[in-house]
Design an enzyme around this catalytic site. Structure first.
Site, PDB file in Angstrom:
ATOM      1  N   LYS A  82     -10.019 -12.964  67.933  1.00 46.78           N
ATOM      2  CA  LYS A  82      -8.669 -13.523  68.026  1.00 46.78           C
ATOM      3  C   LYS A  82      -8.088 -13.109  69.385  1.00 46.78           C
ATOM      4  O   LYS A  82      -8.147 -11.923  69.742  1.00 46.78           O
ATOM      5  CB  LYS A  82      -7.831 -12.945  66.879  1.00 46.78           C
ATOM      6  CG  LYS A  82      -6.333 -13.076  67.035  1.00 46.78           C
ATOM      7  CD  LYS A  82      -5.616 -12.531  65.806  1.00 46.78           C
ATOM      8  CE  LYS A  82      -4.174 -12.208  66.105  1.00 46.78           C
ATOM      9  NZ  LYS A  82      -3.370 -11.955  64.913  1.00 46.78           N
TER      10      LYS A  82
ATOM     11  N   GLU B 276      -4.209 -16.888  56.135  1.00 44.96           N
ATOM     12  CA  GLU B 276      -4.052 -15.484  56.545  1.00 44.96           C
ATOM     13  C   GLU B 276      -2.704 -14.961  56.092  1.00 44.96           C
ATOM     14  O   GLU B 276      -1.660 -15.311  56.658  1.00 44.96           O
ATOM     15  CB  GLU B 276      -4.181 -15.376  58.078  1.00 44.96           C
ATOM     16  CG  GLU B 276      -3.947 -13.951  58.577  1.00 44.96           C
ATOM     17  CD  GLU B 276      -3.790 -13.882  60.101  1.00 44.96           C
ATOM     18  OE1 GLU B 276      -4.275 -14.782  60.826  1.00 44.96           O
ATOM     19  OE2 GLU B 276      -3.175 -12.905  60.563  1.00 44.96           O
TER      20      GLU B 276
ATOM     21  N   ARG C  71       2.361  -7.280  56.159  1.00 45.14           N
ATOM     22  CA  ARG C  71       3.589  -6.842  56.834  1.00 45.14           C
ATOM     23  C   ARG C  71       4.736  -6.650  55.876  1.00 45.14           C
ATOM     24  O   ARG C  71       5.835  -6.320  56.292  1.00 45.14           O
ATOM     25  CB  ARG C  71       4.036  -7.904  57.854  1.00 45.14           C
ATOM     26  CG  ARG C  71       3.106  -8.017  58.995  1.00 45.14           C
ATOM     27  CD  ARG C  71       3.622  -9.000  60.011  1.00 45.14           C
ATOM     28  NE  ARG C  71       2.497  -9.448  60.784  1.00 45.14           N
ATOM     29  CZ  ARG C  71       2.562 -10.342  61.751  1.00 45.14           C
ATOM     30  NH1 ARG C  71       3.719 -10.885  62.050  1.00 45.14           N
ATOM     31  NH2 ARG C  71       1.488 -10.687  62.395  1.00 45.14           N
TER      32      ARG C  71
HETATM   33  C1  3PG Z   1       1.549 -13.040  64.496  1.00 39.41           C
HETATM   34  O1  3PG Z   1       0.726 -12.173  64.310  1.00 39.41           O
HETATM   35  O2  3PG Z   1       2.758 -12.931  64.255  1.00 39.41           O
HETATM   36  C2  3PG Z   1       1.010 -14.302  64.982  1.00 39.41           C
HETATM   37  O3  3PG Z   1       0.568 -14.133  66.248  1.00 39.41           O
HETATM   38  C3  3PG Z   1       1.920 -15.444  64.855  1.00 39.41           C
HETATM   39  O4  3PG Z   1       2.510 -15.719  66.037  1.00 39.41           O
HETATM   40  P1  3PG Z   1       3.469 -16.990  66.121  1.00 39.41           P
HETATM   41  O5  3PG Z   1       4.633 -16.682  65.223  1.00 39.41           O
HETATM   42  O6  3PG Z   1       3.850 -17.057  67.577  1.00 39.41           O
HETATM   43  O7  3PG Z   1       2.667 -18.169  65.650  1.00 39.41           O
END
Ligand code: 3PG
Length: 218
Positions: free
Chosen positions: A138, A50, A54
C-alpha cells in the site's frame, strides 16, 4: 469480482488487490451499521472491505460482517501491532492493511494467516518490506507523499513491486493511479461517508460503489 473466493483458503495480497479497482477504507462507530453497510457495498459490486481498527467497535463489526455477509471478504485496516493482527484474525478478518511496515507486523500476519498489504511511503520502507517477502504494497499517504509521480519514479528501481495507493484518492483522481502499470487498485474512504452511515442511507453507499465500475479496465 466474479471469481469465487473460497472462504477457508488463505488469500494472497494480490487476490485482495485484484478483486475490484477500489478497496473501501471503512470507519465504523456502530456495530448496527456493519452488516447493512457491507451488503450495500456488495450490491454495488465491491466485496473486498477494509474495516479500520480505529474505533472500539471495529472488531465486533468485522465479526458481524464475517458471520452475516459471506459474499463479502472482510479485512482489517490500521493493523499496527502483533496484537492487532491476532485480534483481526480472531474476529474473522481475512486480510490486513497496515499504515506503515515493521517486520513484527509482517511476521504476525503470516503467523495468523492474514494476507497483508504493508504500508510504505519511502524507498527504504519498500526495501524492508521486500526483504521480508512482501511485493504487493500500500502506498500511503499516496497524494501527500507524491501521488502518481512518485509511483512512476518507483517503477524503475522497484520494477517488481505493485501498489495500492491510498490517502487522498477519489473517484476523480483514481484513474490517474490505475493507469500506471505498477498500480493494481486504489484504496479510499469515499465509498462509505460517515453521514451515510448515520442516516442509514445504504442506497447511497451502493451507488458510490457502483460508480467505481467506470474505473474497471483503466
Ligand atoms: C486512511 O487510512 O484513512 C485512508 O488512507 C483513507 O484515506 P482517504 O480518506 O483520503 O481516502
Amino acid at each position: 469480482m466474479t471469481t469465487a473466493l473460497n472462504a477457508s483458503a488463505p488469500l494472497t495480497a494480490l487476490q485482495v488487490m485484484q478483486d475490484a479497482p477500489v478497496i473501501p477504507v471503512i470507519v465504523l462507530n456502530d456495530v448496527a451499521h456493519a452488516v447493512p453497510m457491507a451488503r450495500a457495498l456488495v450490491a454495488g459490486g465491491v466485496r473486498m472491505l477494509e474495516v479500520t481498527l480505529r474505533t472500539p467497535q471495529a472488531l465486533a463489526c468485522i465479526e458481524a460482517i464475517a458471520r452475516a455477509v459471506p459474499e463479502a471478504v472482510v479485512g482489517a485496516g490500521t493493523v499496527r501491532t502483533r496484537a492487532d493482527a491476532q485480534a483481526a484474525a480472531n474476529a474473522g478478518a481475512r486480510f490486513a492493511v497496515s499504515p506503515g511496515y515493521t517486520s513484527a507486523v509482517g511476521q504476525a500476519c503470516r503467523d495468523v494467516g492474514l494476507a497483508l498489504l504493508p504500508g510504505v511511503a519511502t524507498g527504504s520502507e519498500i526495501m524492508m518490506a521486500q526483504e521480508d517477502g512482501f511485493t504487493e504494497l500500500k502506498f500511503f499517504p499516496a497524494m501527500q507523499a507524491g501521488g502518481p509521480a512518485m509511483l512512476k519514479a518507483w517503477s524503475g528501481p522497484f520494477f517488481d513491486v505493485r501498489f495500492c495507493p491510498t490517502g487522498g484518492v477519489s473517484l476523480q483522481n483514481a484513474a490517474d493511479f490505475l493507469a500506471l502499470p505498477n498500480v493494481v487498485c486504489v484504496g479510499g474512504s469515499w465509498l462509505v461517508p460517515a453521514d451515510a452511515l448515520v442516516q442509514g442511507d445504504w442506497a447511497r453507499i451502493t451507488q458510490l460503489a457502483a460508480d467505481t465500475r467506470v474505473l474497471r479496465g483503466t
